[in-house]
Write an enzyme that holds these catalytic residues in place. Structure first.
Site, PDB file in Angstrom:
ATOM      1  N   ASP A  35       0.804  -1.237   0.018  1.00  0.00           N
ATOM      2  CA  ASP A  35       0.040   0.093   0.125  1.00  0.00           C
ATOM      3  C   ASP A  35       0.709   1.304  -0.057  1.00  0.00           C
ATOM      4  O   ASP A  35       1.900   1.049   0.104  1.00  0.00           O
ATOM      5  CB  ASP A  35      -1.040   0.118   1.182  1.00  0.00           C
ATOM      6  CG  ASP A  35      -0.525  -0.499   2.221  1.00  0.00           C
ATOM      7  OD1 ASP A  35       0.309  -0.188   2.914  1.00  0.00           O
ATOM      8  OD2 ASP A  35      -1.238  -1.341   2.994  1.00  0.00           O
ATOM      9  N   LYS A  57      -4.573   3.542  -1.076  1.00  0.00           N
ATOM     10  CA  LYS A  57      -4.294   4.766  -1.298  1.00  0.00           C
ATOM     11  C   LYS A  57      -4.087   5.685   0.306  1.00  0.00           C
ATOM     12  O   LYS A  57      -3.514   5.265   0.837  1.00  0.00           O
ATOM     13  CB  LYS A  57      -5.256   5.408  -2.118  1.00  0.00           C
ATOM     14  CG  LYS A  57      -5.516   4.926  -3.463  1.00  0.00           C
ATOM     15  CD  LYS A  57      -6.386   5.643  -4.473  1.00  0.00           C
ATOM     16  CE  LYS A  57      -7.756   5.809  -3.941  1.00  0.00           C
ATOM     17  NZ  LYS A  57      -8.464   6.379  -5.143  1.00  0.00           N
ATOM     18  N   MET A 173      -2.688   8.515  12.098  1.00  0.00           N
ATOM     19  CA  MET A 173      -3.915   8.921  11.569  1.00  0.00           C
ATOM     20  C   MET A 173      -4.609   9.734  12.363  1.00  0.00           C
ATOM     21  O   MET A 173      -5.915   9.570  12.203  1.00  0.00           O
ATOM     22  CB  MET A 173      -4.758   7.457  11.417  1.00  0.00           C
ATOM     23  CG  MET A 173      -4.042   6.434  10.723  1.00  0.00           C
ATOM     24  SD  MET A 173      -4.558   4.611  10.704  1.00  0.00           S
ATOM     25  CE  MET A 173      -4.335   4.077  12.433  1.00  0.00           C
TER      26      MET A 173
HETATM   27  N1  SAH Z   1       2.215   0.451  10.243  1.00  0.00           N
HETATM   28  C1  SAH Z   1       2.686   1.807  10.259  1.00  0.00           C
HETATM   29  C2  SAH Z   1       1.317   2.659  10.676  1.00  0.00           C
HETATM   30  C3  SAH Z   1       0.108   2.528   9.611  1.00  0.00           C
HETATM   31  S1  SAH Z   1      -0.951   3.424  10.234  1.00  0.00           S
HETATM   32  C4  SAH Z   1       3.744   2.032  10.843  1.00  0.00           C
HETATM   33  O1  SAH Z   1       4.168   1.269  11.664  1.00  0.00           O
HETATM   34  O2  SAH Z   1       4.180   3.129  11.099  1.00  0.00           O
HETATM   35  C5  SAH Z   1      -0.720   4.698   9.098  1.00  0.00           C
HETATM   36  C6  SAH Z   1      -0.495   6.298   9.733  1.00  0.00           C
HETATM   37  O3  SAH Z   1       0.980   5.966  10.311  1.00  0.00           O
HETATM   38  C7  SAH Z   1      -0.448   7.505   8.951  1.00  0.00           C
HETATM   39  O4  SAH Z   1      -1.903   7.898   8.904  1.00  0.00           O
HETATM   40  C8  SAH Z   1       0.707   8.378   9.769  1.00  0.00           C
HETATM   41  O5  SAH Z   1      -0.087   8.888  10.873  1.00  0.00           O
HETATM   42  C9  SAH Z   1       1.415   7.343  10.044  1.00  0.00           C
HETATM   43  N2  SAH Z   1       2.807   7.158   9.172  1.00  0.00           N
HETATM   44  C10 SAH Z   1       3.034   6.083   8.686  1.00  0.00           C
HETATM   45  N3  SAH Z   1       4.271   6.493   8.044  1.00  0.00           N
HETATM   46  C11 SAH Z   1       4.391   7.666   8.032  1.00  0.00           C
HETATM   47  C12 SAH Z   1       5.322   8.612   7.558  1.00  0.00           C
HETATM   48  N4  SAH Z   1       6.445   8.373   6.635  1.00  0.00           N
HETATM   49  N5  SAH Z   1       5.289   9.918   7.745  1.00  0.00           N
HETATM   50  C13 SAH Z   1       4.262  10.473   8.856  1.00  0.00           C
HETATM   51  N6  SAH Z   1       3.318   9.682   9.074  1.00  0.00           N
HETATM   52  C14 SAH Z   1       3.539   8.284   8.857  1.00  0.00           C
END
Ligand code: SAH
Length: 512
Positions: A35, A57, A173
């Site tokens: 994704d 997305k 999120m």
């Molecule tokens: N599994 C992921 C999180 C998924 S939930 C992890 O461990 O990071 C999706 C949320 O993660 C996004 O809405 C945002 O809040 C955050 N997120 C993930 N990657 C990000 C990035 N590179 N920059 C900022 N926020 C990020």
């Protein structure tokens, strides 16, 4: 036969923040289900016939509902395939990896989970914010800011506890729900002056950090147009950013730089740009097609002891020549009678990798330089072999032939690579693209063929970086200006030209 599923964390975005194990899974998979938060550059590592399925997305706008994703992964494995489910960050941190694993277990499908650097860890680090600190935060808490549609989760969030715990709070999120978050925390007793940071696209070249306080967080986010994916950080540790922000201080941070060399060569330039914090946009304009079944080359290799000099003017020439030599069952020792001349440091490196230290590397990395070095030391008894590209400049062969026997063997042809034509057309329209680099005259000509001469004027607004004088001349022949030319014709020097420029721009010593 049953397949296997790897639930793999791709890390927060910076290409190099992935585990060795994750990369191994990507390389051996038949199917990769990914994704938008997983850096898609990793897909380049996959097998040639690997199937790619994009299932997501924006956070609230999945291409496929979660149940369908679970089903899809299971079905691919049931077909006997090796499946990598590639997720941003860590698969079990709000990635719904738990649900995917449960279904696999229910259906008795073999699976493994590969943890990744989760965005609260990687993202805060790259924003210069230590998630804990002896003086400011002795715990951290990672919270979903995205309430479930049935409202269950928000009820579960203990705002009172979060407001009073004094650890660093990181909401994922949370942008759509920001007003609620800050109001709840203040209502439950959190100091309204607590620093807040919004970290968007953390660890990528387009990382953006906006700071606020808990009280004005919502207004600031609206005013600054903060969009997902963003981490919301609440805590005193945010103040350390001013001191510890290393990533955004990198010399090419935030710069979008077009790389136009052929794929194999561009990767070194692209990697260096990334390491310096920039965003390389790779538009290979050249493909190398080697001459197949090259009988002429085979004959010359058999007679190689007759040659007193061999001249290599590119890394490609070295690689194609030596691959052939090896295929014929020989190695570098066969060349013991010849002096080896190379044009350019990259070519010298390539020949060194084949076990040979070049005898002659001219100061000037052009054919004239080689001629200058050789003209006084060769005589009519010498024989010179030049394995090189079709349509190379005539100068060297014709000048050296005045002195002795010269044999040119065509071993490859550089042809235009049309694969990224659309990207090239987008890039010239895109105002956020800062530099376009050209490392040879053919990349200039091919790039212009890709965009069409009618679009030439659009290049006038871009800063064009040239690797050396011949490339610059080609650029100027098209009526374009060279913004900077590398001091010596190497990749490092090209990068230096860009980073010096950027340094001066940041210091305000240059206007453009
Ligand atoms: N599994 C992921 C999180 C998924 S939930 C992890 O461990 O990071 C999706 C949320 O993660 C996004 O809405 C945002 O809040 C955050 N997120 C993930 N990657 C990000 C990035 N590179 N920059 C900022 N926020 C990020």
């Amino acid at each position: 036969m049953r397949g296997k599923v790897y639930l793999v964390g791709a890390g927060p975005g910076d290409y190099k923040l992935i585990t060795l194990k994750a990369l191994e899974c990507i390389r051996k998979s038949d199917v990769i289900v990914y994704d938008r938060l997983a850096n898609i550059e990793y897909l380049k590592e996959a097998k040639d016939n690997c199937e790619f399925i994009n299932v997501g997305k924006a956070s609230s706008n999945h291409l496929l509902p979660q149940d369908d994703i679970n089903r899809l992964i299971a079905d691919k494995a049931l077909e006997g395939k090796i499946v990598t489910r590639l997720k941003g960050g860590d698969p079990y941190v709000f990635g719904r990896g738990g649900e995917e694993a449960e279904l696999l277990r229910d259906e008795n499908i073999d699976f493994e989970v590969v943890p990744g650097i989760t965005s609260p860890i990687g993202g805060l680090c790259y924003a210069g914010i230590p998630i804990t600190h002896r003086d400011y935060a002795s715990s951290f808490h990672v919270i979903t800011g995205h309430p479930r549609k049935d409202g269950k989760e928000t009820k579960e969030i203990n705002w009172n506890a979060l407001a009073n715990v004094k650890g660093t709070l990181v909401f994922l999120m949370g942008i759509a729900n920001l007003k609620n978050i800050s109001e709840n925390l203040i209502k439950e007793g959190k100091d309204k002056n607590t620093p807040v940071a919004f970290i968007s696209w953390a660890t990528r070249a387009n990382q953006r950090v906006v700071t606020a306080t808990l009280e004005n967080a919502y207004e600031v986010a609206i005013k600054e147009n903060v969009k997902p994916p963003t981490l919301i950080v609440v805590g005193t540790v945010v103040n350390l950013r001013e001191k510890l922000n290393f990533f955004e201080e990198k010399p090419l941070f935030g710069k979008n730089i077009v790389v136009t060399r052929c794929r194999a060569q561009s990767s070194t330039l692209a990697e260096k740009i990334s390491d310096m914090g920039g965003n390389p946009i790779e538009i290979p304009t050249i493909k190398i097609e080697k001459v197949e079944n090259n009988i002429e080359l085979e004959n010359e290799i058999k007679n190689i002891k007759d040659y007193s000099y061999i001249i290599f003017s590119s890394k490609n020439a070295v690689d194609i020549f030596f691959d052939k030599l090896n295929d014929m069952g020989y190695d570098a020792r066969l060349l013991y009678k010849s002096k080896i001349c190379v044009v350019g440091v990259e070519t010298a490196k390539a020949i060194k990798a084949r076990g040979i230290i070049a005898d002659i590397i001219p100061q000037k990395y052009v054919a004239e330089g080689i001629y200058k070095e050789l003209k006084d030391i060769i005589n009519e008894n010498d024989k010179i072999l030049i394995p090189r590209a079709k349509n190379a400049r005539d100068f060297l062969v014709s000048k050296l032939s005045e002195k002795c026997y010269v044999k040119e063997v065509i071993i490859y042809e550089s042809v235009i690579d049309n694969n990224k034509k659309n990207l090239a057309l987008e890039v010239i329209e895109d105002e956020s693209v800062d530099y376009i680099t050209f490392a040879s005259s053919s990349t200039v000509k091919n790039f212009i063929t890709l965009i069409g001469e009618e679009n030439l004027k659009k290049l006038k607004n871009k800063k064009i970086i040239s690797i050396g004088p011949i490339t610059s001349k080609t650029i100027e022949d098209f009526g374009l200006g060279v913004y900077k030319e590398a001091e010596v014709a190497t990749i490092d020097s090209t990068i230096e030209a860009i980073s010096n420029d950027n340094y001066l721009l940041n210091k305000g010593e240059l206007t453009c």
